[in-house]
Design a protein around this motif. Sequence first.
Motif, short mmCIF file in Angstrom:
data_model
loop_
_atom_site.label_atom_id
_atom_site.label_comp_id
_atom_site.label_asym_id
_atom_site.label_seq_id
_atom_site.Cartn_x
_atom_site.Cartn_y
_atom_site.Cartn_z
N TRP A 124 -1.13 1.14 12.83
CA TRP A 124 -1.09 1.44 11.40
C TRP A 124 0.00 2.45 11.12
O TRP A 124 0.14 3.44 11.85
N LEU A 125 0.75 2.27 10.05
CA LEU A 125 1.65 3.32 9.59
C LEU A 125 0.84 4.40 8.88
O LEU A 125 -0.30 4.15 8.44
N VAL A 126 1.42 5.60 8.78
CA VAL A 126 0.73 6.70 8.14
C VAL A 126 0.26 6.27 6.74
O VAL A 126 1.00 5.65 5.98
N GLY A 127 -1.00 6.58 6.42
CA GLY A 127 -1.59 6.17 5.16
C GLY A 127 -2.38 4.88 5.25
O GLY A 127 -3.29 4.65 4.45
N GLY A 128 -2.06 4.02 6.21
CA GLY A 128 -2.83 2.81 6.44
C GLY A 128 -2.55 1.66 5.49
O GLY A 128 -3.26 0.65 5.51
#
Length: 462
Positions: free
Chosen positions: A257-261
């Motif tokens: 997942w990238l930061v923040g989702g």
Amino acid sequence: MSSDSEWDRSACSDSKLPSSVRSTLLELFGQIEREFENLYIENLELRREIDTLNERLAAEGQAIDGAELSKGQLKTKASHSTSQLSQKLKTTYKASTSKIVSSFKTTTSRAACQLVKEYIGHRDGIWDVSVAKTQPVVLGTASADHTALLWSIETGKCLVKYAGHVGSVNSIKFHPSEQLALTASGDQTAHIWRYAVQLPTPQPVADTSQISGEDEVECSDKDEPDLDGDVSSDCPTIRVPLTSLKSHQGVVIASDWLVGGKQAVTASWDRTANLYDVETSELVHSLTGHDQELTHCCTHPTQRLVVTSSRDTTFRLWDFRDPSIHSVNVFQGHTDTVTSAVFTVGDNVVSGSDDRTVKVWDLKNMRSPIATIRTDSAINRINVCVGQKIIALPHDNRQVRLFDMSGVRLARLPRSSRQGHRRMVCCSAWSEDHPVCNLFTCGFDRQAIGWNINIPALLQEK
């Protein structure tokens, strides 16, 4: 002259060290001096023995077993005896120097490592292990048996079984804020699925002796029905994902997942990494450039950065902080497959490789590593303890070792016929805030293991 200047530099740097460290160094150098004095004395004694033997053999020329020794035979005999004594000298020197090396190792502060819980139930090797970032904190495992399992960390009980893939599940990662899991598979897809778990009441006694009491025995097919029965009897099964990400033309080996989702990245054997919008499942970017299959991908915990690893001996850093462009940097620091590269909270990337090295890099200057760790076995998916900056190295040779970011070895996790991994260790994952288990490992022996790692105060200050 150069030797004197080196000692001068050492003395200068020594003056900046704490008194406890200086005293330890002085004691070590004293041990070295004493060892070499002993070696010198032993050398003199051995030389005297050699000279005495040569003189005796040359003077006497006596018969052995009733036969008169010729001058040439005497020379051969003396040469043979000299060779034996020389070998003895070499052995003595090697043993003495080993003592010196051991004295350095024993003075290094170590982490105390204890096996706490074993998680058994998969029917094939476990590729990946991960810990949920949200409450309730659960353990996730991804296996070649086509399933992903969620576990109660405290009791070792299986809570959820995900059976939506039709290929090996190669990776599992938890959403940063929701009860969502992202799994990557050999079926060329990545799935996002929702779970809801209720943690069982911990047992009064955590009994791991029955599990780890087996001697080193290879897993056989006859064991599988029992293992599968234990998992499936009262474990809810999820078979349909919320979202399926389907743009790859080969095995999806990893995802994150990238930061923040709101976005997710996948890495594939089709030599590309893909960036997706989670809500729409649409492909946002296809990240091309690697010359061979990808082996891993990882995202930065606070920045829109992605690092991908490959069999082409490189890893690449992708920057998505500017939405209008995405830049890429290629790093060539290894001589074999890069099995994983991960971010730390600061400005570092740590990479591991089949070339048996781990390298620590500074994102501000990636031309050369700031530390290199050399080992005796290929290294698989590494993980870094954020708070204490400790790297957990899972190895092909069944060992798991802990190093700090400067490359100093801290500990090796215990392994014997009764505990530890019995086959290749594939992955490690830290859970720093958990009161019982703060490190997890998994491997081809079909089990995940929870460890309690106690870091001495001296190491925390470094």
